[in-house]
Design a protein around this motif. Structure first.
Motif, PDB file in Angstrom:
ATOM      1  N   THR A 129       0.851  -1.189   0.000  1.00  0.00           N
ATOM      2  CA  THR A 129       0.000   0.000   0.000  1.00  0.00           C
ATOM      3  C   THR A 129       0.881   1.230   0.000  1.00  0.00           C
ATOM      4  O   THR A 129       1.795   1.343   0.815  1.00  0.00           O
ATOM      5  N   ASP A 181      -3.647   0.300  -3.237  1.00  0.00           N
ATOM      6  CA  ASP A 181      -3.776  -0.707  -2.185  1.00  0.00           C
ATOM      7  C   ASP A 181      -3.777  -2.073  -2.847  1.00  0.00           C
ATOM      8  O   ASP A 181      -4.796  -2.524  -3.372  1.00  0.00           O
ATOM      9  N   ARG A 189     -14.392   1.518   8.070  1.00  0.00           N
ATOM     10  CA  ARG A 189     -13.269   1.240   8.960  1.00  0.00           C
ATOM     11  C   ARG A 189     -12.263   0.289   8.331  1.00  0.00           C
ATOM     12  O   ARG A 189     -11.062   0.365   8.602  1.00  0.00           O
ATOM     13  N   SER A 190     -12.725  -0.626   7.473  1.00  0.00           N
ATOM     14  CA  SER A 190     -11.795  -1.597   6.889  1.00  0.00           C
ATOM     15  C   SER A 190     -10.828  -0.934   5.924  1.00  0.00           C
ATOM     16  O   SER A 190      -9.610  -1.205   5.948  1.00  0.00           O
ATOM     17  N   ASN A 191     -11.315  -0.059   5.051  1.00  0.00           N
ATOM     18  CA  ASN A 191     -10.382   0.587   4.125  1.00  0.00           C
ATOM     19  C   ASN A 191      -9.723   1.818   4.735  1.00  0.00           C
ATOM     20  O   ASN A 191      -8.861   2.441   4.097  1.00  0.00           O
ATOM     21  N   ALA A 192     -10.087   2.181   5.963  1.00  0.00           N
ATOM     22  CA  ALA A 192      -9.371   3.251   6.664  1.00  0.00           C
ATOM     23  C   ALA A 192      -7.950   2.813   7.024  1.00  0.00           C
ATOM     24  O   ALA A 192      -7.041   3.649   7.104  1.00  0.00           O
ATOM     25  N   VAL A 193      -7.754   1.513   7.224  1.00  0.00           N
ATOM     26  CA  VAL A 193      -6.434   1.014   7.641  1.00  0.00           C
ATOM     27  C   VAL A 193      -5.368   1.264   6.575  1.00  0.00           C
ATOM     28  O   VAL A 193      -4.308   1.846   6.871  1.00  0.00           O
ATOM     29  N   PRO A 194      -5.581   0.847   5.305  1.00  0.00           N
ATOM     30  CA  PRO A 194      -4.533   1.117   4.313  1.00  0.00           C
ATOM     31  C   PRO A 194      -4.317   2.612   4.070  1.00  0.00           C
ATOM     32  O   PRO A 194      -3.184   3.045   3.804  1.00  0.00           O
ATOM     33  N   ALA A 243      -4.694   5.072   6.338  1.00  0.00           N
ATOM     34  CA  ALA A 243      -3.921   5.573   7.473  1.00  0.00           C
ATOM     35  C   ALA A 243      -2.462   5.133   7.367  1.00  0.00           C
ATOM     36  O   ALA A 243      -1.535   5.920   7.626  1.00  0.00           O
ATOM     37  N   THR A 244      -2.242   3.891   6.960  1.00  0.00           N
ATOM     38  CA  THR A 244      -0.874   3.376   6.813  1.00  0.00           C
ATOM     39  C   THR A 244      -0.092   4.174   5.787  1.00  0.00           C
ATOM     40  O   THR A 244       1.050   4.591   6.036  1.00  0.00           O
ATOM     41  N   TRP A 274     -12.286   8.041   7.670  1.00  0.00           N
ATOM     42  CA  TRP A 274     -10.892   8.154   7.257  1.00  0.00           C
ATOM     43  C   TRP A 274     -10.156   9.304   7.946  1.00  0.00           C
ATOM     44  O   TRP A 274      -9.050   9.654   7.545  1.00  0.00           O
TER      45      TRP A 274
END
Length: 410
Positions: free
Chosen positions: A294, A340, A374-379, A381-382, A406
């Motif tokens: 990502t 991603d 929330r699931s696609n917030a992780v990549p 944020a990373t 996000w």
């Protein structure tokens, strides 16, 4: 004739990403690793916009862990393993590819009205040309402002180049390979004669026209993973000779293989090819041996510079909005596509506030098929935090306009 290999679009995407060095674990930055990455992608486009960082640095940051810009500077301005020249745009290119680029140097500015205009202007300003070359020979390296304007005919343009006669002469001599950038201090270029910039053994490289075509086309296809003749011509080999005949000869001799890139059961338009050296990687990806990554990409990244190919392969309709009035921008001044794995999920518009050491995220706009959660917030944020860390920005300021799921990036 053997059956044409079927490659689904997802596999084609993954192969392209892998060949562009944006998959798997990123190697730790060092001069040798930077050179290795440039060998894989063959050129790194230059651009002066530095709202986040200069584009070449962003391109390499996406491919190297803890990328250190000093490693690139060493390769270009000290080791001379790389140099600045024109690929698909003004770029950093490999010195080992000098013989390929020399093909353009010797023929530039080419035929047609534009070439005739440039040749006529250079001839009219022969005194300026002699002065520039003599000044560099006696006092180089020099900046543009260190050289006198001895033009008798000003360069006419409706753009920023109007009446910038020394700039234009230097640019034209650069395209002809007579002068090169010797050093940069900030964004300011220091010019010198080409023979003082590149080693003799580099400039001694010679290839015939057919050899240039074969080498350039092979390298271009390897950079792309899979591609059509149009894609190959639009990569770093733009303008080189004999593309159709060379591709036909490569196919007959097994250097390249024709493939059908299939989407929803139907082949994409055009004749697509893969290099035989990349078939093992293609087959591993088909077996799902794939390590996604990502990252945020520069607007000038090699993976996305061909906008038509990008739309065909990744469904990303990308346009920069630098010259779009603020009120009409949809994505932002310097929107960076966020990759991603094998798909683009959003465009992030960041700016680096150097005085406060803060990365400001002005907007994040999801791609049409993506719903912020929330699931696609992780990549996201990373990717944003990795960019901030590389910039040396301990704080990330997120604008209220960013979708609520996000916003927690700091």
């Amino acid at each position: 004739m053997p059956a044409i290999r079927q490659v689904d679009l997802r596999t084609a995407r993954r192969l392209a990403i892998a060949k562009q060095r944006i998959a798997g674990i990123a190697p730790r930055s060092s001069p040798s690793k930077v050179l290795d990455v440039v060998r894989s992608i063959r050129c790194v486009q230059l651009d002066p916009i530095s709202v986040v960082a200069r584009s070449p640095l962003l391109v390499l940051r996406s491919r190297l862990d803890a990328f250190d810009p000093r490693h690139l500077d060493r390769l270009v301005y000290r080791d001379r393993s790389l140099f600045e020249y024109w690929a698909h745009a003004a770029s950093i290119v490999l010195s080992e590819d000098f013989a390929i680029h020399r093909f353009r140097m010797r023929r530039w500015p080419g035929d047609g009205a534009w070439g005739d205009r440039i040749r006529s202007w250079i001839d009219s300003n022969s005194a300026l040309k002699r002065s520039v070359l003599s000044s560099l020979r006696r006092r180089g390296p020099l900046r543009i402002r260190d050289m006198a304007d001895l033009s008798v005919e000003s360069w006419k343009s409706s753009g920023w180049t109007a009446d910038r006669n020394v700039d234009q002469m230097i640019r034209f001599l650069w395209m002809q390979g007579k002068v090169l950038v010797s050093d940069r201090r900030g964004l300011e270029k220091w010019w010198n004669l080409a023979e003082r910039v590149l080693p003799d053994d580099v400039r001694a490289q010679r290839l015939g026209e057919a050899q240039v075509a074969r080498r350039a086309i092979e390298l271009s296809l390897k950079c792309l993973g899979v591609g059509t003749a149009q894609h190959i011509a639009g990569h770093f080999t733009h303008g080189y000779p004999g593309l159709p005949a060379t591709l036909a000869a490569f196919e007959r001799t097994g250097v390249i293989e024709r493939v059908d890139v299939v989407r929803d059961g139907s082949p994409l338009r055009g004749t697509w090819y893969v290099h035989r050296d990349d078939v093992p990687l293609l087959e591993r990806i088909q077996r799902d041996e794939w390590e996604p990554r990502t990252t945020l990409l520069s607007p000038f990244d090699n993976l996305i510079h061909d906008r038509k190919r990008l739309l065909t392969m990744f469904d990303l309709d990308y346009r920069m909005e630098i010259y779009v009035p603020v009120a009409k921008r949809k994505y932002g001044y310097y929107a960076m596509p966020l990759l991603d794995g094998d798909r683009f999920i959003a465009r992030v518009d960041p700016a680096f506030d150097r005085e406060r050491s803060v990365l400001v995220v002005k907007s994040i706009v999801p791609e049409p098929a993506v719903r912020p959660d929330r699931s696609n917030a992780v990549p996201i944020a990373t990717a944003v935090r990795e960019l901030a860390t590389w910039l040396g920005a301990p704080t990330v300021d997120v604008a209220p306009a960013v979708p609520a799921p996000w916003r927690r990036l700091g």
